[in-house]
Scaffold this motif. Sequence first.
Motif, mmCIF file in Angstrom:
data_model
loop_
_atom_site.group_PDB
_atom_site.id
_atom_site.type_symbol
_atom_site.label_atom_id
_atom_site.label_comp_id
_atom_site.label_asym_id
_atom_site.label_seq_id
_atom_site.Cartn_x
_atom_site.Cartn_y
_atom_site.Cartn_z
ATOM 1 N N VAL B 19 0.876 -1.092 0.108
ATOM 2 C CA VAL B 19 -0.046 -0.078 -0.257
ATOM 3 C C VAL B 19 1.005 1.359 -0.055
ATOM 4 C CG1 VAL B 19 -2.066 -1.133 1.059
ATOM 5 C CG2 VAL B 19 -0.128 -0.184 2.499
ATOM 6 N N ILE B 20 0.318 2.318 -0.289
ATOM 7 C CA ILE B 20 1.056 3.804 -0.405
ATOM 8 C C ILE B 20 2.176 4.102 0.608
ATOM 9 C CG2 ILE B 20 -0.692 5.172 0.196
ATOM 10 C CD1 ILE B 20 0.070 6.770 -2.225
ATOM 11 N N SER B 21 1.456 3.852 2.049
ATOM 12 C CA SER B 21 2.427 4.259 2.989
ATOM 13 C C SER B 21 3.825 3.169 2.925
ATOM 14 C CB SER B 21 1.822 4.226 4.401
ATOM 15 O OG SER B 21 1.171 2.964 4.466
ATOM 16 N N ARG B 35 1.933 10.049 -5.038
ATOM 17 C CA ARG B 35 0.466 10.451 -5.727
ATOM 18 C C ARG B 35 0.842 11.521 -6.784
ATOM 19 N NH1 ARG B 35 -1.852 10.563 -0.372
ATOM 20 N NH2 ARG B 35 -2.968 8.577 -0.075
ATOM 21 N N ARG B 47 -4.680 -1.383 -8.534
ATOM 22 C CA ARG B 47 -5.722 -0.869 -7.735
ATOM 23 C C ARG B 47 -6.473 -2.086 -7.196
ATOM 24 N NH1 ARG B 47 -6.756 4.688 -6.679
ATOM 25 N NH2 ARG B 47 -5.336 5.919 -7.878
ATOM 26 N N THR B 48 -6.886 -2.014 -6.043
ATOM 27 C CA THR B 48 -7.669 -3.008 -5.306
ATOM 28 C C THR B 48 -9.089 -2.795 -5.850
ATOM 29 O OG1 THR B 48 -8.362 -1.951 -3.446
ATOM 30 C CG2 THR B 48 -6.273 -3.493 -3.419
ATOM 31 N N THR B 50 -11.321 -2.050 -4.146
ATOM 32 C CA THR B 50 -11.826 -0.908 -3.478
ATOM 33 C C THR B 50 -11.143 0.345 -3.636
ATOM 34 O OG1 THR B 50 -10.747 -1.473 -1.427
ATOM 35 C CG2 THR B 50 -12.983 -2.116 -1.661
ATOM 36 N N ASN B 51 -10.344 0.375 -4.872
ATOM 37 C CA ASN B 51 -9.574 1.474 -5.098
ATOM 38 C C ASN B 51 -8.283 1.973 -4.491
ATOM 39 O OD1 ASN B 51 -9.627 2.979 -7.742
ATOM 40 N ND2 ASN B 51 -10.205 4.981 -6.342
ATOM 41 N N ILE B 52 -7.831 1.065 -3.748
ATOM 42 C CA ILE B 52 -6.483 1.187 -2.923
ATOM 43 C C ILE B 52 -5.379 0.943 -3.596
ATOM 44 C CG2 ILE B 52 -5.410 0.447 -1.035
ATOM 45 C CD1 ILE B 52 -8.000 1.629 -0.029
ATOM 46 N N ARG B 53 -4.484 1.758 -3.908
ATOM 47 C CA ARG B 53 -3.204 1.491 -4.567
ATOM 48 C C ARG B 53 -2.462 0.549 -4.102
ATOM 49 N NH1 ARG B 53 -4.028 6.814 -4.098
ATOM 50 N NH2 ARG B 53 -3.669 8.209 -5.925
ATOM 51 N N LEU B 54 -1.896 -0.350 -4.978
ATOM 52 C CA LEU B 54 -1.022 -1.324 -4.347
ATOM 53 C C LEU B 54 0.308 -1.392 -5.449
ATOM 54 C CD1 LEU B 54 -2.923 -4.644 -3.571
ATOM 55 C CD2 LEU B 54 -2.077 -2.851 -1.982
#
Lengths: 125, 125
Positions: B19-21, B35, B47-48, B50-54
């Motif tokens: 994930v982004i962090s 970003r 993106r998952t 649910t729109n989470i960046r991976l």
Amino acid sequence: MRVTFRRPDPRDPGRPVYVISVAASIVSVHPRTLRIYEDAGLVCPARTPTNIRLYSENDIRRVMWIRHLTQNLGVNLAGVRILFELEERLGTRILERLYDEGVRDAETAAAASADANPEPSASSA
Amino acid sequence: MRVTFRRPDPRDPGRPVYVISVAASIVSVHPRTLRIYEDAGLVCPARTPTNIRLYSENDIRRVMWIRHLTQNLGVNLAGVRILFELEERLGTRILERLYDEGVRDAETAAAASADANPEPSASSA
DNA sequence: CATACTTGACAACGGCATTGTCAAGTTTCT
DNA sequence: AGAAACTTGACAATGCCGTTGTCAAGTATG
């Protein structure tokens, strides 16, 4: 509509003939800017025995590429330097790939004809 | 002292897992910066549903190249984009020419060993 | 349920690029 | 001869860029 950076070829594109004010006028930049490009190592005009800069057609074309990259594509001078260095290392005119294939906009696409290509030249650096 | 961008390879460098962090922490930048790189089209994490960046390992390497080019060589983001585009067009890893030959400084020269190369990857874009 | 993610947005700050200008000296061209 | 243009180094204005910071509001995750 045909867009071209090419100017009518003089006899010898490597021959240094233009003083800085003339070169600046040809490429529509300030002489101060040409000095900055030289300080950045992007273009190296010849010098007379009395240290007057003389630009060749190859230098002019090189500056035109710099302007295209910086003004139209937003590349900074460090980026231009890296692109020129890559071109020297690869021994091919890789920047033409950007121009010939008109990736940027319709105008550059329209300029795809053989005589429309600006030619960055490692030989002047 | 040996300097390397390479991290221990996971099984599949193309698999999006961070994930982004986490990605930001790995490459020592702010998530906000990642970003911005994505907005600039320089990196495209998966993106998952649910729109989470991976981010994948390839994405991480790509960001490391961006950082090298911007922080060490002073290239701006438009310049990085052009370099990445050229690499895609030429179908070869031209940026390695800058790194392998240690043109910039002794540190990059010291990193010239085979496993020290950062690998910008067009496949993640 | 606290934390972290998403979006769009505004802002501070240091650096960059271009142009402008200056001084002092030399060279060139009319 | 002398005006104009060249050289150097230098400082400055202005707009833009890159990075970080922060915010609000909503959703997802561990």
